[in-house]
Design a protein around this motif. Structure first.
Motif, short mmCIF file in Angstrom:
data_model
loop_
_atom_site.label_atom_id
_atom_site.label_comp_id
_atom_site.label_asym_id
_atom_site.label_seq_id
_atom_site.Cartn_x
_atom_site.Cartn_y
_atom_site.Cartn_z
N GLU A 120 0.83 -1.22 0.00
CA GLU A 120 0.00 0.00 0.00
C GLU A 120 0.86 1.27 0.00
O GLU A 120 0.39 2.34 -0.36
CB GLU A 120 -0.97 0.00 1.18
N LEU A 175 3.28 1.98 -2.04
CA LEU A 175 3.40 2.43 -3.42
C LEU A 175 2.12 3.12 -3.90
O LEU A 175 2.17 4.09 -4.65
CB LEU A 175 3.77 1.27 -4.35
N ASP A 176 0.99 2.66 -3.42
CA ASP A 176 -0.27 3.33 -3.75
C ASP A 176 -0.27 4.76 -3.23
O ASP A 176 -0.72 5.68 -3.92
CB ASP A 176 -1.47 2.57 -3.17
N ARG A 177 0.21 4.97 -2.03
CA ARG A 177 0.28 6.32 -1.45
C ARG A 177 1.25 7.20 -2.25
O ARG A 177 0.99 8.37 -2.48
CB ARG A 177 0.75 6.30 0.01
N ARG A 210 2.02 6.83 -5.43
CA ARG A 210 1.36 7.13 -6.72
C ARG A 210 0.32 8.24 -6.55
O ARG A 210 0.17 9.10 -7.42
CB ARG A 210 0.71 5.87 -7.28
N GLU A 211 -0.42 8.22 -5.45
CA GLU A 211 -1.41 9.27 -5.19
C GLU A 211 -0.73 10.63 -5.08
O GLU A 211 -1.23 11.63 -5.61
CB GLU A 211 -2.18 8.97 -3.91
N GLN A 263 -0.66 11.59 -15.19
CA GLN A 263 -0.82 10.18 -14.81
C GLN A 263 0.33 9.30 -15.29
O GLN A 263 0.61 8.27 -14.71
CB GLN A 263 -2.15 9.64 -15.32
N THR A 288 2.87 8.26 -12.77
CA THR A 288 2.51 7.27 -11.75
C THR A 288 2.80 5.84 -12.21
O THR A 288 2.65 4.90 -11.42
CB THR A 288 1.02 7.36 -11.36
N GLU A 289 3.23 5.67 -13.45
CA GLU A 289 3.52 4.34 -13.97
C GLU A 289 4.88 3.88 -13.45
O GLU A 289 5.92 4.21 -13.99
CB GLU A 289 3.50 4.35 -15.49
#
Length: 90
Positions: A5, A7-9, A11-12, A20, A23-24
């Motif tokens: 999670e 990495l999700d933060r 990316r956000e 966008q 974020t890849e």
């Protein structure tokens, strides 16, 4: 891999710049590629911050993320607006 999670933060946070593509991030890197992954994350976070808060954001993205630079002074793409960067610096 220990805290997916995280990495999700990241990316956000990167996505706040509106690009966008930044974020890849391939999080499936082998353990021996961890430093390269850390570098990628750091550069994309820097690019996101600069795109949001600095007139040098586009130049940073072009040279560090998009790879449009040479090995000598003056090789940024001609489309990069240098005047706002210089005005901000002085």
């Amino acid at each position: 891999k220990k805290e997916p999670e995280a990495l999700d933060r990241i990316r956000e946070e990167i996505a706040l710049c509106g690009d966008q593509k930044l974020t890849e991030i391939d999080a499936n890197a082998a353990e021996e590629d961890a430093r390269a992954l850390a570098e990628t994350i750091a550069l994309r976070l820097q690019a996101s911050l600069m795109l949001r808060f600095s007139p040098a954001g586009e130049a940073f993205r072009a040279s560090r993320i998009d790879g449009r630079w040479g090995r000598v002074f003056g090789t940024l793409a001609p489309a990069i607006e240098l005047r706002p960067i210089l005005e901000n610096a002085f």
